[in-house]
Design a protein around this motif. Sequence first.
Motif, PDB file in Angstrom:
ATOM      1  N   LYS A   1       0.891  -1.096   0.054  1.00 19.53           N
ATOM      2  CA  LYS A   1      -0.096   0.078   0.020  1.00 19.53           C
ATOM      3  C   LYS A   1       0.971   1.366  -0.057  1.00 19.53           C
ATOM      4  CE  LYS A   1      -3.819   2.104   2.542  1.00 19.53           C
ATOM      5  NZ  LYS A   1      -4.481   2.296   3.860  1.00 19.53           N
ATOM      6  N   LYS A   2       0.783   1.890  -0.986  1.00 15.34           N
ATOM      7  CA  LYS A   2       1.896   3.105  -1.288  1.00 15.34           C
ATOM      8  C   LYS A   2       1.299   4.259  -0.728  1.00 15.34           C
ATOM      9  CE  LYS A   2       3.760   1.488  -5.780  1.00 15.34           C
ATOM     10  NZ  LYS A   2       4.075   1.512  -7.003  1.00 15.34           N
ATOM     11  N   ILE A   3       2.191   5.233  -0.201  1.00  8.52           N
ATOM     12  CA  ILE A   3       1.758   6.520   0.382  1.00  8.52           C
ATOM     13  C   ILE A   3       1.915   7.485  -1.009  1.00  8.52           C
ATOM     14  CG2 ILE A   3       2.728   8.519   1.677  1.00  8.52           C
ATOM     15  CD1 ILE A   3       4.113   6.210   3.570  1.00  8.52           C
ATOM     16  N   VAL A   4       0.919   8.215  -1.078  1.00  3.10           N
ATOM     17  CA  VAL A   4       0.918   9.206  -2.308  1.00  3.10           C
ATOM     18  C   VAL A   4       1.327  10.643  -1.669  1.00  3.10           C
ATOM     19  CG1 VAL A   4      -0.494  10.264  -4.048  1.00  3.10           C
ATOM     20  CG2 VAL A   4      -0.665   7.745  -3.436  1.00  3.10           C
ATOM     21  N   TYR A   5       2.391  11.051  -2.269  1.00  7.30           N
ATOM     22  CA  TYR A   5       2.920  12.440  -1.709  1.00  7.30           C
ATOM     23  C   TYR A   5       1.852  13.475  -1.929  1.00  7.30           C
ATOM     24  CZ  TYR A   5       5.355  16.748  -1.481  1.00  7.30           C
ATOM     25  OH  TYR A   5       5.719  18.119  -1.193  1.00  7.30           O
ATOM     26  N   LYS A   6       1.662  14.033  -0.804  1.00  8.27           N
ATOM     27  CA  LYS A   6       0.901  15.395  -0.816  1.00  8.27           C
ATOM     28  C   LYS A   6       1.719  16.416  -0.097  1.00  8.27           C
ATOM     29  CE  LYS A   6      -3.734  17.151   0.766  1.00  8.27           C
ATOM     30  NZ  LYS A   6      -4.930  16.696   1.444  1.00  8.27           N
ATOM     31  N   GLU A   7       1.597  17.648  -0.623  1.00  8.94           N
ATOM     32  CA  GLU A   7       2.349  18.813  -0.040  1.00  8.94           C
ATOM     33  C   GLU A   7       1.819  19.049   1.449  1.00  8.94           C
ATOM     34  OE1 GLU A   7       3.878  23.329  -0.882  1.00  8.94           O
ATOM     35  OE2 GLU A   7       2.573  22.198  -2.567  1.00  8.94           O
ATOM     36  N   SER A   8       2.625  19.141   2.508  1.00  9.45           N
ATOM     37  CA  SER A   8       2.263  19.401   3.756  1.00  9.45           C
ATOM     38  C   SER A   8       2.038  21.175   3.950  1.00  9.45           C
ATOM     39  CB  SER A   8       3.114  18.843   4.655  1.00  9.45           C
ATOM     40  OG  SER A   8       2.916  19.062   5.991  1.00  9.45           O
ATOM     41  N   LEU A   9       1.375  21.179   4.906  1.00  9.92           N
ATOM     42  CA  LEU A   9       1.102  22.519   5.201  1.00  9.92           C
ATOM     43  C   LEU A   9       2.366  22.985   6.188  1.00  9.92           C
ATOM     44  CD1 LEU A   9      -2.777  22.984   5.866  1.00  9.92           C
ATOM     45  CD2 LEU A   9      -1.487  23.774   3.813  1.00  9.92           C
ATOM     46  N   ASP A  10       2.702  24.361   6.301  1.00  9.90           N
ATOM     47  CA  ASP A  10       3.676  24.786   7.360  1.00  9.90           C
ATOM     48  C   ASP A  10       2.945  25.041   8.447  1.00  9.90           C
ATOM     49  OD1 ASP A  10       6.218  25.337   8.196  1.00  9.90           O
ATOM     50  OD2 ASP A  10       6.275  27.439   6.997  1.00  9.90           O
ATOM     51  N   TYR A  11       2.531  24.065   9.263  1.00 10.84           N
ATOM     52  CA  TYR A  11       2.003  24.264  10.435  1.00 10.84           C
ATOM     53  C   TYR A  11       2.559  24.057  11.735  1.00 10.84           C
ATOM     54  CZ  TYR A  11       1.535  19.158  10.100  1.00 10.84           C
ATOM     55  OH  TYR A  11       1.771  17.832   9.667  1.00 10.84           O
ATOM     56  N   GLY A  12       3.910  24.002  11.374  1.00 15.48           N
ATOM     57  CA  GLY A  12       4.954  23.870  12.441  1.00 15.48           C
ATOM     58  C   GLY A  12       5.822  24.952  12.875  1.00 15.48           C
ATOM     59  N   SER A  13       5.691  26.111  12.044  1.00 17.87           N
ATOM     60  CA  SER A  13       6.305  27.309  11.972  1.00 17.87           C
ATOM     61  C   SER A  13       6.053  28.180  13.229  1.00 17.87           C
ATOM     62  CB  SER A  13       6.010  28.201  10.845  1.00 17.87           C
ATOM     63  OG  SER A  13       6.793  29.397  10.686  1.00 17.87           O
ATOM     64  N   LEU A  14       7.251  28.680  13.833  1.00 17.56           N
ATOM     65  CA  LEU A  14       7.209  29.457  14.988  1.00 17.56           C
ATOM     66  C   LEU A  14       6.833  30.871  14.563  1.00 17.56           C
ATOM     67  CD1 LEU A  14       9.886  27.813  16.988  1.00 17.56           C
ATOM     68  CD2 LEU A  14       7.396  27.466  17.237  1.00 17.56           C
ATOM     69  N   LYS A  15       6.761  31.181  13.294  1.00 20.23           N
ATOM     70  CA  LYS A  15       6.609  32.443  12.987  1.00 20.23           C
ATOM     71  C   LYS A  15       5.141  32.984  13.144  1.00 20.23           C
ATOM     72  CE  LYS A  15       9.988  32.659   9.325  1.00 20.23           C
ATOM     73  NZ  LYS A  15      10.194  33.059   7.857  1.00 20.23           N
ATOM     74  N   PRO A  16       4.962  34.165  13.947  1.00 18.05           N
ATOM     75  CA  PRO A  16       3.555  34.813  14.342  1.00 18.05           C
ATOM     76  C   PRO A  16       2.722  34.826  13.051  1.00 18.05           C
ATOM     77  CG  PRO A  16       5.272  36.550  14.584  1.00 18.05           C
ATOM     78  CD  PRO A  16       5.765  35.291  14.211  1.00 18.05           C
ATOM     79  N   ARG A  17       1.318  34.104  13.351  1.00 17.45           N
ATOM     80  CA  ARG A  17       0.524  34.578  12.090  1.00 17.45           C
ATOM     81  C   ARG A  17      -0.030  35.884  11.821  1.00 17.45           C
ATOM     82  NH1 ARG A  17       2.402  29.807  12.361  1.00 17.45           N
ATOM     83  NH2 ARG A  17       1.101  27.918  12.144  1.00 17.45           N
ATOM     84  N   LYS A  18       0.132  36.706  12.820  1.00 16.62           N
ATOM     85  CA  LYS A  18      -0.237  37.894  12.772  1.00 16.62           C
ATOM     86  C   LYS A  18       0.842  38.935  13.460  1.00 16.62           C
ATOM     87  CE  LYS A  18      -5.323  37.479  12.269  1.00 16.62           C
ATOM     88  NZ  LYS A  18      -6.831  37.932  12.907  1.00 16.62           N
ATOM     89  N   LYS A  19       1.223  40.004  12.807  1.00 13.33           N
ATOM     90  CA  LYS A  19       2.287  40.858  13.656  1.00 13.33           C
ATOM     91  C   LYS A  19       1.725  41.649  14.736  1.00 13.33           C
ATOM     92  CE  LYS A  19       5.273  45.006  12.637  1.00 13.33           C
ATOM     93  NZ  LYS A  19       5.937  45.857  11.591  1.00 13.33           N
ATOM     94  N   PRO A  20       2.301  41.399  15.850  1.00 15.87           N
ATOM     95  CA  PRO A  20       1.861  42.195  17.269  1.00 15.87           C
ATOM     96  C   PRO A  20       1.615  43.627  16.963  1.00 15.87           C
ATOM     97  CG  PRO A  20       3.679  40.647  17.801  1.00 15.87           C
ATOM     98  CD  PRO A  20       3.506  40.651  15.936  1.00 15.87           C
ATOM     99  N   LEU A  21       0.576  44.241  17.591  1.00 15.83           N
ATOM    100  CA  LEU A  21       0.261  45.530  17.169  1.00 15.83           C
ATOM    101  C   LEU A  21       0.928  46.702  18.222  1.00 15.83           C
ATOM    102  CD1 LEU A  21      -3.797  45.255  16.814  1.00 15.83           C
ATOM    103  CD2 LEU A  21      -1.859  45.702  14.914  1.00 15.83           C
ATOM    104  N   GLU A  22       1.066  46.075  19.500  1.00 11.43           N
ATOM    105  CA  GLU A  22       1.790  46.887  20.251  1.00 11.43           C
ATOM    106  C   GLU A  22       2.655  46.167  21.285  1.00 11.43           C
ATOM    107  OE1 GLU A  22      -1.763  45.402  21.472  1.00 11.43           O
ATOM    108  OE2 GLU A  22      -1.847  47.282  20.373  1.00 11.43           O
ATOM    109  N   LEU A  23       3.584  46.774  21.937  1.00 12.14           N
ATOM    110  CA  LEU A  23       4.602  46.063  23.042  1.00 12.14           C
ATOM    111  C   LEU A  23       3.850  45.581  24.415  1.00 12.14           C
ATOM    112  CD1 LEU A  23       7.728  45.628  23.250  1.00 12.14           C
ATOM    113  CD2 LEU A  23       7.860  47.679  24.506  1.00 12.14           C
ATOM    114  N   GLY A  24       4.160  44.632  24.687  1.00 11.10           N
ATOM    115  CA  GLY A  24       3.553  44.016  26.049  1.00 11.10           C
ATOM    116  C   GLY A  24       3.937  44.804  27.133  1.00 11.10           C
ATOM    117  N   PRO A  25       3.395  44.464  28.361  1.00 14.47           N
ATOM    118  CA  PRO A  25       3.933  45.111  29.862  1.00 14.47           C
ATOM    119  C   PRO A  25       5.460  44.659  29.882  1.00 14.47           C
ATOM    120  CG  PRO A  25       2.615  43.210  30.121  1.00 14.47           C
ATOM    121  CD  PRO A  25       2.363  43.629  28.640  1.00 14.47           C
TER     122      PRO A  25
END
Length: 532
Positions: free
Chosen positions: A275-299
Amino acid sequence: MNSLVKWVLILFVLFSIILNIVLIGIHQNKAPKCSAQRVHPLRGKHNERSGVFADLTREEYLQVQEYMLKQTDLDISTKQTTKPSENFLFLIDLSLPKKKEALEYLDGKSPKPVREATVVVFYGAKGHIKEYVVSPLPNPKKYRDVTLERYKKELPINARTVTIGEYVLIFQFFQEKVFVKLDKLLKESFNYSPKNNLNAFEQMPRGVQSGDRITWVSFFRDMSGMYIHPVGLEVLLNHKSVNSSQWTVDRLLYNGQYFDSVDELKQKYDDGTVKKIVYKESLDYGSLKPRKKPLELGPQQFYAEGKRYSINKNHVLYLDWSFAFGMSSLTGMRVFDVRFKDQRIVYELSVQEAMSVYGSVTPGMMLTKFLDSSIGIGRFGHELVRGVDCPYEATYVDTYRYIDAPAPIRFRNSICVFEHNMGQPLRRHFSDFFHNSYGGMVNSALVFRTITAIGNYDYMWDFIFYQSGAVEAKVHATGYISSSYLQDGSLKYGHQVAENVLGNIHTHFINFKVDLDVMGEYSSLPDYCCRG
């Protein structure tokens, strides 16, 4: 008339602006300033005797290395790519003094103990491991074999951890003996190419009985957070021999099916009977880059009247507290001679082991029990990021280590120390019976921290010193889970976290050593080795 009113208004506005500027200036001069300098004196004095626990300096590491290389009868190498069949100087670390000698020195009753280093050599040419003690430091003049004294038996060469030199040969073996033969499978199932590589992640232990050196190696996509991108290929490598030409592939797992050899998997894949594995491109869900840029500096945290702690070499003062500190390449961070109001309450508080035990239907995870000290906990204590791993205003300390390297390596800012408001009062009470009254105390504590990134897991180690006289040893795990390829029966042993990805069931065991000296060395309180 209109011009006169206009000029009056202009002069009034100017006068108002000047008056406000003057008032602001006066107010600022009266307001308390945040000072980088300490306003109040320290409650104690630094103890130069704490150096008895200090890690080896870069110069001491180099002196020990040079001394061992001069011993021509040992015939050892320091090259990082030394082969398993050769002799390799693997580890240099501080050899701690005996407790009795250290205490007598700390209390001014005896001279300073002889400073010594532990040296571990892998004798691939002779088939065993040796542990030596080299002394005195600085300028070593002798060494002695302490292997039998410490372990009560000779250590076979297969008891060693995998070195960088052996990893080079392992990756070369997979390329030449596995990947070349399975080029069609790798391309069709995983889109493998020189530009689209597969990463290997080994499992432990390396076998089920003493003397084994067979390792299941799982393969993952070369993406951010590779540990959650398994591809469904695992290989059992037999690397018991110190001669890599004698290594073999004992078994393979592909898409939940076992094969006894690379040739068998290749043949059945080409025949279309698997039973073969058929290649499928994987999403980059393991990235540590923030999905959105923070709007302001935290405390942020600041010290209004300067820091209430002080660090001198390897000694820390904080209010009524004092302690010495160090970092072992094998077991991680440790503190000694911990005193509260100048009374010793702990001789040693140290990390000893981090163990994780897994369960799965795939062999890579089915047998896995990671014992992190076997590869080195403190070894992976890297630089801490200011403002993320520790507050911006924390004090950062460099460390040096010599393990599986050609020379001592400096790890910048690998320890941080800071005082922190714990976010709730240490104690408080509001009374509304008979009399209205309130009493409370701010719960600020000193945090001594390092973070070790061991494979997929990042362990944040904290020793916390409270104003109440309590000490807390704390660990927080972050990083990535260790995953396996989803197949029939997998969901009994974990949860699906992405397409064809299983987050395996597992548990963590954390061990600390606590050598208590409350009310004297021979107090009735037992020493604890804690598990969490």
